[in-house]
Design an enzyme around this catalytic site. Structure first.
Site, short mmCIF file in Angstrom:
data_model
loop_
_atom_site.label_atom_id
_atom_site.label_comp_id
_atom_site.label_asym_id
_atom_site.label_seq_id
_atom_site.Cartn_x
_atom_site.Cartn_y
_atom_site.Cartn_z
N GLU A 67 -17.49 39.90 -2.79
CA GLU A 67 -17.27 38.67 -2.41
C GLU A 67 -19.15 38.72 -1.47
O GLU A 67 -19.27 39.72 -1.81
CB GLU A 67 -16.68 37.87 -1.02
CG GLU A 67 -17.16 36.88 -0.25
CD GLU A 67 -15.82 36.44 0.55
OE1 GLU A 67 -14.40 36.63 0.28
OE2 GLU A 67 -17.02 36.34 1.71
N ASP B 275 -22.10 36.84 0.42
CA ASP B 275 -21.88 35.64 2.26
C ASP B 275 -23.41 35.43 2.22
O ASP B 275 -24.04 35.99 2.71
CB ASP B 275 -20.87 36.51 2.73
CG ASP B 275 -19.90 35.97 2.19
OD1 ASP B 275 -19.02 35.63 1.26
OD2 ASP B 275 -18.70 36.97 3.29
N GLU C 102 -23.76 32.75 5.80
CA GLU C 102 -23.44 32.64 6.04
C GLU C 102 -24.10 32.46 7.81
O GLU C 102 -24.67 32.79 8.75
CB GLU C 102 -22.07 32.74 7.28
CG GLU C 102 -20.74 33.23 6.43
CD GLU C 102 -19.84 33.92 7.30
OE1 GLU C 102 -18.77 33.24 6.77
OE2 GLU C 102 -20.24 35.01 7.73
#
Ligand SMILES: *[C@@H]1O[C@H](CO)[C@@H](O)[C@H](O)[C@H]1NC(C)=O
Length: 295
Positions: A108, A110, A112
Protein backbone atom coordinates in the site's frame (compact mmCIF):
# COMPACT_ATOMS: atom_id res chain seq x y z
CA UNK A 1 16.99 29.67 -47.45
CA UNK A 2 20.73 29.04 -47.50
CA UNK A 3 22.34 25.81 -46.53
CA UNK A 4 23.50 27.11 -43.13
CA UNK A 5 20.20 28.55 -41.96
CA UNK A 6 18.45 25.32 -42.86
CA UNK A 7 21.08 23.47 -40.87
CA UNK A 8 20.58 25.69 -37.82
CA UNK A 9 16.81 25.19 -37.94
CA UNK A 10 17.44 21.44 -37.90
CA UNK A 11 19.74 21.86 -34.91
CA UNK A 12 17.12 23.73 -32.94
CA UNK A 13 14.50 21.09 -33.69
CA UNK A 14 16.92 18.31 -32.78
CA UNK A 15 17.86 20.06 -29.52
CA UNK A 16 14.20 20.38 -28.65
CA UNK A 17 13.62 16.65 -29.15
CA UNK A 18 16.66 15.78 -27.06
CA UNK A 19 15.65 18.08 -24.20
CA UNK A 20 12.09 16.72 -24.16
CA UNK A 21 13.51 13.20 -24.20
CA UNK A 22 15.70 13.65 -21.13
CA UNK A 23 13.31 15.73 -19.11
CA UNK A 24 12.54 13.65 -16.02
CA UNK A 25 9.32 15.26 -14.85
CA UNK A 26 6.33 12.93 -15.24
CA UNK A 27 4.25 13.29 -18.38
CA UNK A 28 1.32 15.63 -18.09
CA UNK A 29 -1.85 13.56 -17.69
CA UNK A 30 -4.66 13.98 -20.25
CA UNK A 31 -8.10 15.05 -19.07
CA UNK A 32 -10.52 12.11 -19.09
CA UNK A 33 -13.94 11.77 -17.47
CA UNK A 34 -14.36 9.98 -14.13
CA UNK A 35 -16.18 6.98 -15.62
CA UNK A 36 -13.34 6.11 -17.98
CA UNK A 37 -11.12 4.78 -15.19
CA UNK A 38 -13.05 4.95 -11.92
CA UNK A 39 -16.17 3.64 -10.14
CA UNK A 40 -17.68 4.59 -6.78
CA UNK A 41 -16.67 2.25 -3.92
CA UNK A 42 -19.51 2.98 -1.51
CA UNK A 43 -22.26 5.56 -0.80
CA UNK A 44 -22.84 6.31 -4.50
CA UNK A 45 -25.26 9.11 -3.64
CA UNK A 46 -22.48 11.06 -1.86
CA UNK A 47 -20.51 11.53 -5.10
CA UNK A 48 -21.42 14.43 -7.37
CA UNK A 49 -20.30 14.71 -11.00
CA UNK A 50 -19.72 18.12 -12.56
CA UNK A 51 -18.45 19.46 -15.88
CA UNK A 52 -19.67 16.38 -17.84
CA UNK A 53 -17.91 14.06 -15.42
CA UNK A 54 -14.48 15.67 -15.76
CA UNK A 55 -14.79 16.88 -12.14
CA UNK A 56 -16.20 15.06 -9.13
CA UNK A 57 -16.95 15.91 -5.53
CA UNK A 58 -17.03 13.66 -2.48
CA UNK A 59 -19.44 14.57 0.32
CA UNK A 60 -19.17 13.66 3.98
CA UNK A 61 -22.07 14.14 6.37
CA UNK A 62 -23.00 12.60 9.69
CA UNK A 63 -24.48 9.57 7.93
CA UNK A 64 -21.54 8.59 5.77
CA UNK A 65 -18.41 9.47 3.85
CA UNK A 66 -17.72 8.05 0.41
CA UNK A 67 -15.01 6.94 -1.99
CA UNK A 68 -14.08 5.73 -5.45
CA UNK A 69 -11.60 3.28 -6.91
CA UNK A 70 -9.96 2.47 -10.22
CA UNK A 71 -11.62 -0.14 -12.40
CA UNK A 72 -8.24 -1.54 -13.34
CA UNK A 73 -5.37 -3.02 -11.32
CA UNK A 74 -1.83 -1.92 -12.05
CA UNK A 75 1.73 -3.11 -11.68
CA UNK A 76 3.96 -0.01 -11.81
CA UNK A 77 3.22 3.36 -13.32
CA UNK A 78 2.60 6.98 -12.48
CA UNK A 79 -0.63 7.71 -10.65
CA UNK A 80 -1.93 11.17 -9.92
CA UNK A 81 -5.00 12.99 -8.70
CA UNK A 82 -5.83 16.68 -8.63
CA UNK A 83 -7.58 17.40 -5.34
CA UNK A 84 -8.99 20.47 -3.64
CA UNK A 85 -9.37 19.66 0.06
CA UNK A 86 -12.38 20.39 2.26
CA UNK A 87 -12.45 24.16 2.82
CA UNK A 88 -13.20 25.97 6.06
CA UNK A 89 -13.67 23.86 9.16
CA UNK A 90 -12.41 20.39 8.15
CA UNK A 91 -11.31 19.23 11.62
CA UNK A 92 -11.86 15.50 12.12
CA UNK A 93 -12.05 14.70 8.40
CA UNK A 94 -9.53 12.65 6.45
CA UNK A 95 -9.15 12.82 2.66
CA UNK A 96 -7.16 9.88 1.33
CA UNK A 97 -5.52 9.05 -2.01
CA UNK A 98 -3.81 5.68 -2.01
CA UNK A 99 -2.80 2.60 -3.96
CA UNK A 100 -3.37 -0.82 -2.47
CA UNK A 101 -3.24 -4.48 -3.39
CA UNK A 102 -5.55 -7.11 -1.91
CA UNK A 103 -4.85 -9.90 0.57
CA UNK A 104 -3.25 -10.30 3.98
CA UNK A 105 0.30 -9.48 2.87
CA UNK A 106 -0.77 -6.48 0.90
CA UNK A 107 1.26 -3.54 -0.39
CA UNK A 108 0.00 0.00 0.00
CA UNK A 109 1.15 3.54 -0.83
CA UNK A 110 -0.75 6.22 1.11
CA UNK A 111 -1.45 9.94 1.05
CA UNK A 112 -3.74 11.00 3.93
CA UNK A 113 -4.76 14.62 4.41
CA UNK A 114 -5.83 15.43 7.95
CA UNK A 115 -8.25 18.33 8.21
CA UNK A 116 -8.20 21.14 10.75
CA UNK A 117 -10.14 24.06 12.21
CA UNK A 118 -10.62 27.05 9.88
CA UNK A 119 -7.29 28.75 9.23
CA UNK A 120 -5.25 25.97 10.90
CA UNK A 121 -2.92 23.91 8.73
CA UNK A 122 -3.70 20.54 7.19
CA UNK A 123 -1.24 17.70 7.79
CA UNK A 124 -0.17 15.35 5.01
CA UNK A 125 0.60 11.89 6.35
CA UNK A 126 2.25 9.31 4.07
CA UNK A 127 2.92 5.63 4.63
CA UNK A 128 4.24 2.61 2.74
CA UNK A 129 3.11 -0.97 3.44
CA UNK A 130 5.05 -3.89 2.00
CA UNK A 131 4.04 -7.50 2.53
CA UNK A 132 1.34 -6.38 4.99
CA UNK A 133 3.71 -4.33 7.15
CA UNK A 134 3.36 -0.55 7.44
CA UNK A 135 4.43 1.54 10.46
CA UNK A 136 6.40 3.91 8.23
CA UNK A 137 4.47 7.12 8.84
CA UNK A 138 5.78 10.52 7.88
CA UNK A 139 3.94 13.77 8.48
CA UNK A 140 4.50 17.16 6.89
CA UNK A 141 2.80 20.53 6.61
CA UNK A 142 2.22 21.77 3.06
CA UNK A 143 3.73 25.03 1.75
CA UNK A 144 0.31 26.20 0.53
CA UNK A 145 -3.32 26.09 1.59
CA UNK A 146 -4.63 22.89 -0.09
CA UNK A 147 -8.26 24.05 0.18
CA UNK A 148 -7.85 27.09 -2.11
CA UNK A 149 -6.91 25.44 -5.42
CA UNK A 150 -6.46 22.03 -6.98
CA UNK A 151 -2.98 20.59 -6.42
CA UNK A 152 -1.57 17.47 -7.99
CA UNK A 153 -0.63 14.58 -5.73
CA UNK A 154 1.15 11.72 -7.43
CA UNK A 155 3.04 8.48 -7.02
CA UNK A 156 5.74 7.13 -9.28
CA UNK A 157 6.20 3.39 -8.85
CA UNK A 158 8.74 1.35 -10.78
CA UNK A 159 11.13 -1.49 -9.93
CA UNK A 160 13.66 0.97 -8.52
CA UNK A 161 11.69 3.35 -6.36
CA UNK A 162 8.41 4.75 -5.14
CA UNK A 163 8.27 8.55 -5.11
CA UNK A 164 5.52 10.70 -3.60
CA UNK A 165 5.11 14.07 -5.32
CA UNK A 166 3.16 17.20 -4.46
CA UNK A 167 2.90 19.39 -7.57
CA UNK A 168 5.88 17.48 -9.01
CA UNK A 169 8.03 18.20 -5.94
CA UNK A 170 9.23 14.96 -4.34
CA UNK A 171 8.20 14.81 -0.69
CA UNK A 172 9.18 11.21 -0.03
CA UNK A 173 11.19 8.39 -1.60
CA UNK A 174 11.06 4.67 -0.89
CA UNK A 175 13.87 2.95 -2.74
CA UNK A 176 13.93 -0.72 -3.65
CA UNK A 177 16.14 -2.01 -0.82
CA UNK A 178 15.56 -5.69 -1.44
CA UNK A 179 19.29 -6.36 -1.00
CA UNK A 180 18.96 -5.05 2.59
CA UNK A 181 16.07 -7.42 3.22
CA UNK A 182 13.39 -4.71 3.00
CA UNK A 183 10.39 -5.88 0.99
CA UNK A 184 9.45 -3.82 -2.05
CA UNK A 185 6.11 -3.98 -3.91
CA UNK A 186 6.75 -5.73 -7.23
CA UNK A 187 4.31 -8.58 -7.84
CA UNK A 188 0.94 -7.58 -6.39
CA UNK A 189 -1.21 -5.37 -8.66
CA UNK A 190 -2.71 -2.33 -6.96
CA UNK A 191 -5.88 -0.36 -7.45
CA UNK A 192 -6.14 3.37 -6.87
CA UNK A 193 -8.49 4.59 -4.15
CA UNK A 194 -9.83 7.96 -3.06
CA UNK A 195 -12.02 8.58 -0.06
CA UNK A 196 -13.35 11.13 2.40
CA UNK A 197 -14.41 10.02 5.85
CA UNK A 198 -14.75 10.95 9.51
CA UNK A 199 -11.73 10.13 11.68
CA UNK A 200 -12.23 12.49 14.59
CA UNK A 201 -11.00 9.85 17.01
CA UNK A 202 -7.41 10.51 15.82
CA UNK A 203 -7.03 12.91 12.89
CA UNK A 204 -6.89 16.44 14.27
CA UNK A 205 -4.55 17.23 17.15
CA UNK A 206 -4.56 13.54 17.91
CA UNK A 207 -8.36 13.36 18.26
CA UNK A 208 -8.83 16.41 20.51
CA UNK A 209 -10.68 18.35 17.81
CA UNK A 210 -14.01 16.76 16.90
CA UNK A 211 -15.91 17.04 13.63
CA UNK A 212 -18.44 19.89 13.77
CA UNK A 213 -21.46 18.33 12.04
CA UNK A 214 -23.25 21.68 11.87
CA UNK A 215 -20.72 22.48 9.09
CA UNK A 216 -21.65 19.38 7.01
CA UNK A 217 -21.63 18.42 4.21
CA UNK A 218 -17.84 18.50 3.94
CA UNK A 219 -16.78 18.54 0.29
CA UNK A 220 -13.51 17.55 -1.41
CA UNK A 221 -13.14 18.14 -5.19
CA UNK A 222 -11.33 15.94 -7.73
CA UNK A 223 -10.19 15.99 -11.32
CA UNK A 224 -7.46 14.41 -13.44
CA UNK A 225 -8.80 10.88 -13.85
CA UNK A 226 -6.14 9.78 -16.31
CA UNK A 227 -4.07 6.73 -15.23
CA UNK A 228 -0.57 5.90 -16.50
CA UNK A 229 0.10 2.33 -15.47
CA UNK A 230 0.63 -1.21 -16.66
CA UNK A 231 -2.88 -2.62 -16.38
CA UNK A 232 -3.05 -6.29 -15.40
CA UNK A 233 -5.52 -8.76 -13.96
CA UNK A 234 -5.81 -8.69 -10.15
CA UNK A 235 -3.88 -11.97 -9.85
CA UNK A 236 -1.06 -11.15 -12.30
CA UNK A 237 2.47 -11.53 -10.97
CA UNK A 238 4.20 -9.40 -13.56
CA UNK A 239 3.51 -6.67 -16.07
CA UNK A 240 3.66 -7.67 -19.73
CA UNK A 241 5.34 -4.40 -20.77
CA UNK A 242 7.73 -4.42 -17.81
CA UNK A 243 10.73 -2.17 -18.46
CA UNK A 244 9.32 -0.66 -21.65
CA UNK A 245 7.07 2.17 -20.45
CA UNK A 246 8.19 5.75 -19.78
CA UNK A 247 8.12 5.39 -15.97
CA UNK A 248 10.57 2.46 -16.22
CA UNK A 249 13.24 4.44 -18.05
CA UNK A 250 16.63 5.41 -16.70
CA UNK A 251 15.71 8.97 -15.72
CA UNK A 252 12.94 7.73 -13.42
CA UNK A 253 15.10 5.24 -11.54
CA UNK A 254 16.49 7.85 -9.18
CA UNK A 255 15.81 11.48 -8.33
CA UNK A 256 18.07 13.95 -10.09
CA UNK A 257 20.14 16.40 -8.04
CA UNK A 258 17.52 19.12 -8.30
CA UNK A 259 14.84 16.73 -6.99
CA UNK A 260 17.06 15.57 -4.10
CA UNK A 261 17.52 19.26 -3.19
CA UNK A 262 13.75 19.82 -3.25
CA UNK A 263 13.24 16.74 -1.07
CA UNK A 264 15.77 18.04 1.45
CA UNK A 265 13.96 21.40 1.43
CA UNK A 266 10.67 19.66 2.28
CA UNK A 267 12.40 17.63 5.02
CA UNK A 268 14.05 20.65 6.58
CA UNK A 269 11.17 23.08 6.40
CA UNK A 270 7.97 21.06 6.76
CA UNK A 271 8.58 17.81 8.63
CA UNK A 272 6.42 17.21 11.69
CA UNK A 273 7.12 13.52 12.17
CA UNK A 274 9.31 10.90 10.56
CA UNK A 275 9.37 7.26 11.72
CA UNK A 276 13.02 7.21 10.72
CA UNK A 277 13.92 9.51 13.58
CA UNK A 278 11.52 8.04 16.17
CA UNK A 279 13.97 6.31 18.53
CA UNK A 280 11.16 5.31 20.94
CA UNK A 281 9.51 3.18 18.27
CA UNK A 282 12.70 2.24 16.47
CA UNK A 283 15.75 2.19 18.83
CA UNK A 284 17.66 1.32 15.65
CA UNK A 285 16.89 3.30 12.53
CA UNK A 286 15.05 1.11 9.99
CA UNK A 287 17.56 0.09 7.26
CA UNK A 288 15.73 1.76 4.34
CA UNK A 289 15.90 5.23 5.90
CA UNK A 290 19.51 5.93 4.88
CA UNK A 291 18.93 5.39 1.16
CA UNK A 292 15.69 7.38 1.21
CA UNK A 293 17.31 10.61 2.39
CA UNK A 294 15.54 10.33 5.74
CA UNK A 295 18.39 10.52 8.24
C1 LIG B 1 -4.10 21.75 13.37
O1 LIG B 1 -3.72 22.97 13.95
C2 LIG B 1 -2.97 22.84 15.15
C3 LIG B 1 -2.73 24.23 15.70
O2 LIG B 1 -2.10 25.04 14.75
C4 LIG B 1 -1.67 22.10 14.85
O3 LIG B 1 -0.97 21.86 16.04
C5 LIG B 1 -1.97 20.76 14.16
O4 LIG B 1 -0.76 20.15 13.76
C6 LIG B 1 -2.85 21.01 12.94
N1 LIG B 1 -3.16 19.83 12.14
C7 LIG B 1 -3.77 18.72 12.58
C8 LIG B 1 -4.18 17.77 11.53
O5 LIG B 1 -3.95 18.45 13.73
Amino acid sequence: MGYYSLWSVCCVILAWFVSVGICSTPRRPMAVPFGRNYVPTWAYDHIKYLNSGYDAQLLLDKYTGTGFQSKGSYLFGHFSMDIKMVAGDSAGTVTAFYLSSLGTEHDEIDFEFLGNRTGQPYILQTNVFTGGKGDREQRIYLWFDPTKEYHRYSVLWNLYQIVFFVDNIPIRVFKNNKRMGVKFPFNQPMKIYNSLWNADDWATRGGLEKTDWSKAPFIASYKGFHIDGCETSVEAKFCSTQGKRWWDQQEFRDLDSYQWRRLRWVRRRFTIYNYCSDRTRYPQMPPECRTNGDY
